[in-house]
Scaffold this motif. Sequence first.
Motif, mmCIF file in Angstrom:
data_model
loop_
_atom_site.group_PDB
_atom_site.id
_atom_site.type_symbol
_atom_site.label_atom_id
_atom_site.label_comp_id
_atom_site.label_asym_id
_atom_site.label_seq_id
_atom_site.Cartn_x
_atom_site.Cartn_y
_atom_site.Cartn_z
ATOM 1 N N ALA A 1 64.893 75.905 47.900
ATOM 2 C CA ALA A 1 64.478 74.511 48.057
ATOM 3 C C ALA A 1 63.023 74.318 47.648
ATOM 4 C CB ALA A 1 64.685 74.066 49.505
ATOM 5 N N MET A 2 62.165 75.270 47.994
ATOM 6 C CA MET A 2 60.762 75.172 47.605
ATOM 7 C C MET A 2 60.602 75.287 46.097
ATOM 8 S SD MET A 2 58.454 77.083 50.498
ATOM 9 C CE MET A 2 57.010 76.273 49.817
ATOM 10 N N VAL A 3 61.362 76.193 45.488
ATOM 11 C CA VAL A 3 61.270 76.352 44.032
ATOM 12 C C VAL A 3 61.726 75.077 43.333
ATOM 13 C CG1 VAL A 3 62.199 77.616 42.058
ATOM 14 C CG2 VAL A 3 61.536 78.857 44.132
ATOM 15 N N GLU A 4 62.853 74.509 43.774
ATOM 16 C CA GLU A 4 63.369 73.291 43.152
ATOM 17 C C GLU A 4 62.427 72.113 43.360
ATOM 18 O OE1 GLU A 4 67.159 72.934 44.977
ATOM 19 O OE2 GLU A 4 68.019 74.662 43.936
ATOM 20 N N THR A 5 61.771 72.078 44.513
ATOM 21 C CA THR A 5 60.856 70.981 44.808
ATOM 22 C C THR A 5 59.567 71.079 43.993
ATOM 23 O OG1 THR A 5 61.708 70.796 47.061
ATOM 24 C CG2 THR A 5 59.533 69.870 46.652
ATOM 25 N N ARG A 6 59.063 72.284 43.816
ATOM 26 C CA ARG A 6 57.745 72.467 43.222
ATOM 27 C C ARG A 6 57.791 72.789 41.729
ATOM 28 N NH1 ARG A 6 54.285 74.029 47.760
ATOM 29 N NH2 ARG A 6 53.033 75.421 46.479
ATOM 30 N N SER A 7 58.969 72.878 41.136
ATOM 31 C CA SER A 7 59.055 73.175 39.705
ATOM 32 C C SER A 7 58.613 71.961 38.904
ATOM 33 C CB SER A 7 60.486 73.553 39.313
ATOM 34 O OG SER A 7 60.869 74.759 39.931
ATOM 35 N N PRO A 8 57.605 72.088 38.050
ATOM 36 C CA PRO A 8 57.112 70.940 37.288
ATOM 37 C C PRO A 8 57.963 70.599 36.076
ATOM 38 C CG PRO A 8 55.812 72.867 36.765
ATOM 39 C CD PRO A 8 56.789 73.297 37.820
ATOM 40 N N SER A 9 58.922 71.437 35.729
ATOM 41 C CA SER A 9 59.735 71.180 34.535
ATOM 42 C C SER A 9 61.077 71.879 34.711
ATOM 43 C CB SER A 9 59.035 71.691 33.266
ATOM 44 O OG SER A 9 58.769 73.071 33.383
ATOM 45 N N SER A 10 61.983 71.641 33.778
ATOM 46 C CA SER A 10 63.277 72.307 33.811
ATOM 47 C C SER A 10 63.596 72.832 32.424
ATOM 48 C CB SER A 10 64.375 71.345 34.277
ATOM 49 O OG SER A 10 64.663 70.392 33.285
ATOM 50 N N ALA A 11 64.586 73.710 32.359
ATOM 51 C CA ALA A 11 64.944 74.340 31.087
ATOM 52 C C ALA A 11 65.359 73.310 30.049
ATOM 53 C CB ALA A 11 66.075 75.353 31.302
ATOM 54 N N PHE A 12 65.911 72.188 30.489
ATOM 55 C CA PHE A 12 66.430 71.189 29.558
ATOM 56 C C PHE A 12 65.369 70.196 29.111
ATOM 57 C CE2 PHE A 12 69.699 72.502 32.594
ATOM 58 C CZ PHE A 12 70.567 73.138 31.716
ATOM 59 N N GLN A 13 64.125 70.367 29.573
ATOM 60 C CA GLN A 13 63.030 69.498 29.169
ATOM 61 C C GLN A 13 61.884 70.270 28.534
ATOM 62 O OE1 GLN A 13 62.507 67.778 33.113
ATOM 63 N NE2 GLN A 13 63.187 65.810 32.332
ATOM 64 N N MET A 14 62.087 71.540 28.264
ATOM 65 C CA MET A 14 61.023 72.367 27.697
ATOM 66 C C MET A 14 61.029 72.372 26.188
ATOM 67 S SD MET A 14 60.925 75.699 30.216
ATOM 68 C CE MET A 14 60.337 75.560 31.893
ATOM 69 N N GLY A 15 61.980 71.696 25.573
ATOM 70 C CA GLY A 15 62.046 71.685 24.118
ATOM 71 C C GLY A 15 62.767 72.913 23.590
ATOM 72 N N GLY A 16 63.398 72.743 22.435
ATOM 73 C CA GLY A 16 64.121 73.858 21.847
ATOM 74 C C GLY A 16 65.419 74.127 22.582
ATOM 75 N N PHE A 17 65.851 75.377 22.541
ATOM 76 C CA PHE A 17 67.122 75.769 23.129
ATOM 77 C C PHE A 17 66.922 76.192 24.579
ATOM 78 C CE2 PHE A 17 70.356 79.212 23.774
ATOM 79 C CZ PHE A 17 71.443 78.354 23.888
ATOM 80 N N ALA A 18 67.748 75.684 25.481
ATOM 81 C CA ALA A 18 67.657 76.018 26.906
ATOM 82 C C ALA A 18 68.355 77.362 27.149
ATOM 83 C CB ALA A 18 68.282 74.911 27.752
#
Length: 366
Positions: A115-132
């Motif tokens: 829960a802490m990781v999901e809350t504090r993650s500033p980005s996700s694999a699908f928003q980092m550009g390129g291939f997830a």
Amino acid sequence: MFERPPNAPQKAAPLDHAAELAHWVILLLGWLWLGEKGTLVAWPWVNGVLLVALWWAVRVVCRGRAWVLKAPPKVLGLLGLLTASGLGCLGRLNDPLAAQGLLLCLAGVWGLWCAMVETRSPSSAFQMGGFAWHPLLAAVLVGFFKEAPVPMVLCAAVGLYGRDRASVQRPVLCRGTRAGFSGILASSAMGLMMGGLCFGHAWCASAGWSLQQMIVAHLALMAGLPAVLACLQRWLQFSLHPASAKNALDVSLPLQALGALMLWGDSFASVALAMLLPSLTWAVHCVRPRPPGPHNSAPAPGVKTLLALLLGPVLLLAVGAASVVHGPLAMRMALAFLGVLAGFQWLIFTWFKQAPLAANPQMAPQ
């Protein structure tokens, strides 16, 4: 999970990629490892899903809380170390009651960490550009090294703590609080299929699949399908502007409703579609565009948490308890229930979308 401010750079640092990979590792490992241990410990009720349901419930209740966001990075690192320590100590316990108690504590700590990781993650694999690639590689690692989880969890703890400590920009808006009812349904259906794996999925077994093949199939549906869909979305140059977020509802809700109909078929095609269609709903939910700002159609945070709790871990506990008597019919009924809810929401969404056009015919496209 949280988004960066609109003016944040789109290119992710190597540490962000490593932390996102670690995030997917602890998420997938939580579903598989806790589900397997819940079955082996053989609690006398709920058919072994208690650990997964507890882990899932803690994630739902704690995710997005202000105190989770404001906690210092050392708390995140400590939770990771406690999770790895619990995994390491479990094999040294010979007393079944002590092992059960440790597993329950471990599920709670692990859920809070996620829960802490999901809350504090500033980005996700699908928003980092390129291939997830992050969920795909995480699925491979979990599939190969599931029986030796301690090194993976330790590496994940170090990577997540390092990213959190090095982050200079705190997330400002939780995507979870803007996810509508369709997002809850998609996550619940995927969670039921992953949580139900721990007591053996009768559909996969009827097709002659081994346990390892069942695990690979579920990992592919949860981690691989969103990555493939995101790749196709970029390759085919689908519209990614915020206005297209509503179009995702036109796709995801009918898919989940149709998947409920496929549950009652006896052929292998029906079985495959009954698993694939809700998984596609989950994939659309993962890669959907997220407009900056509040989502007006989303339920209030408290209501959303309650719905996610009832339609997720509580429903999984009910399936586990009912499956003792009714077998695989319990899982079918639960997924069918979610599909019916998706169908009703799609009808309501379509009606509200068409209502302005009926009131003002000049708004209809020529």
